[in-house]
Design a protein around this motif. Structure first.
Motif, PDB file in Angstrom:
ATOM      1  N   ALA A 133       1.055  -1.241  -0.009  1.00  0.00           N
ATOM      2  CA  ALA A 133       0.024   0.122   0.066  1.00  0.00           C
ATOM      3  C   ALA A 133       0.766   1.287  -0.184  1.00  0.00           C
ATOM      4  O   ALA A 133       0.579   2.186  -0.674  1.00  0.00           O
ATOM      5  CB  ALA A 133      -0.802  -0.083   1.401  1.00  0.00           C
ATOM      6  N   GLN A 134       2.125   1.326   0.884  1.00  0.00           N
ATOM      7  CA  GLN A 134       2.931   2.460   0.995  1.00  0.00           C
ATOM      8  C   GLN A 134       3.453   2.542  -0.525  1.00  0.00           C
ATOM      9  O   GLN A 134       3.402   3.717  -1.037  1.00  0.00           O
ATOM     10  CB  GLN A 134       4.023   2.093   1.962  1.00  0.00           C
ATOM     11  N   LEU A 135       3.946   1.568  -1.245  1.00  0.00           N
ATOM     12  CA  LEU A 135       4.539   1.647  -2.372  1.00  0.00           C
ATOM     13  C   LEU A 135       3.404   2.323  -3.424  1.00  0.00           C
ATOM     14  O   LEU A 135       3.924   3.023  -4.371  1.00  0.00           O
ATOM     15  CB  LEU A 135       5.030   0.430  -2.778  1.00  0.00           C
ATOM     16  N   ALA A 136       2.155   1.700  -3.547  1.00  0.00           N
ATOM     17  CA  ALA A 136       1.340   2.291  -4.380  1.00  0.00           C
ATOM     18  C   ALA A 136       0.943   3.821  -4.000  1.00  0.00           C
ATOM     19  O   ALA A 136       0.678   4.357  -5.007  1.00  0.00           O
ATOM     20  CB  ALA A 136       0.089   1.320  -4.178  1.00  0.00           C
ATOM     21  N   LEU A 137       1.043   4.241  -2.776  1.00  0.00           N
ATOM     22  CA  LEU A 137       0.624   5.342  -2.516  1.00  0.00           C
ATOM     23  C   LEU A 137       1.711   6.389  -3.123  1.00  0.00           C
ATOM     24  O   LEU A 137       1.334   7.442  -3.358  1.00  0.00           O
ATOM     25  CB  LEU A 137       0.607   5.692  -1.153  1.00  0.00           C
ATOM     26  N   LYS A 138       2.827   5.956  -3.236  1.00  0.00           N
ATOM     27  CA  LYS A 138       3.942   6.814  -3.730  1.00  0.00           C
ATOM     28  C   LYS A 138       3.796   7.091  -5.284  1.00  0.00           C
ATOM     29  O   LYS A 138       4.259   8.131  -5.846  1.00  0.00           O
ATOM     30  CB  LYS A 138       5.320   6.134  -3.901  1.00  0.00           C
ATOM     31  N   GLN A 139       2.817   6.399  -5.884  1.00  0.00           N
ATOM     32  CA  GLN A 139       2.478   6.465  -7.414  1.00  0.00           C
ATOM     33  C   GLN A 139       1.302   7.532  -7.609  1.00  0.00           C
ATOM     34  O   GLN A 139       0.889   8.131  -8.497  1.00  0.00           O
ATOM     35  CB  GLN A 139       1.988   5.158  -8.052  1.00  0.00           C
ATOM     36  N   VAL A 140       0.583   7.875  -6.506  1.00  0.00           N
ATOM     37  CA  VAL A 140      -0.461   8.787  -6.554  1.00  0.00           C
ATOM     38  C   VAL A 140       0.043  10.297  -6.184  1.00  0.00           C
ATOM     39  O   VAL A 140       0.781  10.569  -5.520  1.00  0.00           O
ATOM     40  CB  VAL A 140      -1.317   8.559  -5.213  1.00  0.00           C
ATOM     41  N   THR A 141      -0.560  11.030  -7.356  1.00  0.00           N
ATOM     42  CA  THR A 141      -0.264  12.533  -7.312  1.00  0.00           C
ATOM     43  C   THR A 141      -0.651  13.150  -6.041  1.00  0.00           C
ATOM     44  O   THR A 141      -1.641  13.001  -5.717  1.00  0.00           O
ATOM     45  CB  THR A 141      -0.600  13.290  -8.574  1.00  0.00           C
ATOM     46  N   PRO A 142       0.130  13.986  -5.399  1.00  0.00           N
ATOM     47  CA  PRO A 142      -0.208  14.753  -4.158  1.00  0.00           C
ATOM     48  C   PRO A 142      -1.413  15.679  -4.479  1.00  0.00           C
ATOM     49  O   PRO A 142      -1.352  16.131  -5.649  1.00  0.00           O
ATOM     50  CB  PRO A 142       0.943  15.428  -3.748  1.00  0.00           C
ATOM     51  N   GLY A 143      -2.254  15.420  -3.529  1.00  0.00           N
ATOM     52  CA  GLY A 143      -3.490  16.609  -3.620  1.00  0.00           C
ATOM     53  C   GLY A 143      -4.770  15.896  -4.543  1.00  0.00           C
ATOM     54  O   GLY A 143      -5.851  16.419  -4.749  1.00  0.00           O
ATOM     55  N   SER A 144      -4.494  14.736  -4.903  1.00  0.00           N
ATOM     56  CA  SER A 144      -5.693  13.720  -5.536  1.00  0.00           C
ATOM     57  C   SER A 144      -6.627  13.556  -4.316  1.00  0.00           C
ATOM     58  O   SER A 144      -6.337  13.422  -3.315  1.00  0.00           O
ATOM     59  CB  SER A 144      -4.975  12.502  -5.857  1.00  0.00           C
TER      60      SER A 144
END
Length: 192
Positions: free
Chosen positions: A165-176
């Motif tokens: 989950a942490q690794l996947a979260l890094k792929q999410v653009t901030p502010g999404s």
């Protein structure tokens, strides 16, 4: 009843100080953060206090800063958290660290403090969420942190490990938004 005490420091036996005020020695329990700021014996000291009257005891707790005292008062309002536990928390971490742990909902940081178990940490996070961090001005980042936390919780509830989950979260653009973030994270997980 007793909001402040000023006098001569006559004894320093952690976590208790004895402060002489015009011939009367007051025993004051303090967190380690306050204890480190105390002058040498015989010097003048001023502490903000919180007075507790119970059936079997009267206790005086002292603090170097108003934020420490307010944090202590917020902590002892929680069911199952007594004065000793609150002092232990304030001795183990600064008010800013405690506020950040609550804002970010990090129970692991709280359980590192001796005497704080997982259940107590979770209760603290639940009861103080939105109250404690806001008072100390640390919620400037809270909306983004809250959405990231919600995305993380959604992924772990779907069966992904914390690491995934942490690794996947890094792929999410901030502010999404949360829904966009979950969609992007799932997309990243499907490629892995």
């Amino acid at each position: 009843m007793i909001g402040r005490i000023q006098g001569t420091l006559v004894a320093n036996t952690p976590p208790r100080l004895i402060i002489d005020c015009h011939g009367v020695g007051y025993e004051v329990d303090v967190p380690m953060s306050t204890l480190y700021q105390m002058p040498s014996l015989g010097q003048q000291v001023t502490l903000l206090t919180h007075f507790v009257v119970r059936e079997d005891a009267q206790q005086l707790f002292g603090f170097a800063t108003d934020s420490e005292r307010e944090a202590f008062r917020a902590l002892i309002k929680i069911s199952g958290v007594g004065a000793r536990t609150a002092l232990s928390l304030l001795s183990g971490m600064s008010v800013e660290e405690l506020s950040q742990a609550i804002t970010l909902q990090e129970s692991g940081r709280l359980t590192k403090v001796p005497g704080i178990g997982k259940k107590t940490a979770e209760r603290l996070l639940l009861e103080l969420k939105g109250k404690f961090g806001a008072d100390l001005g640390t919620t400037g980042q809270a909306p983004q942190v809250d959405s990231q936390l919600e995305i993380l919780q959604a992924l772990t509830s779907l069966g992904y490990s914390d690491k995934e989950a942490q690794l996947a979260l890094k792929q999410v653009t901030p502010g999404s938004s949360v829904s966009d973030g979950i969609r992007l994270a799932l997309k990243a997980l499907s490629k892995a």
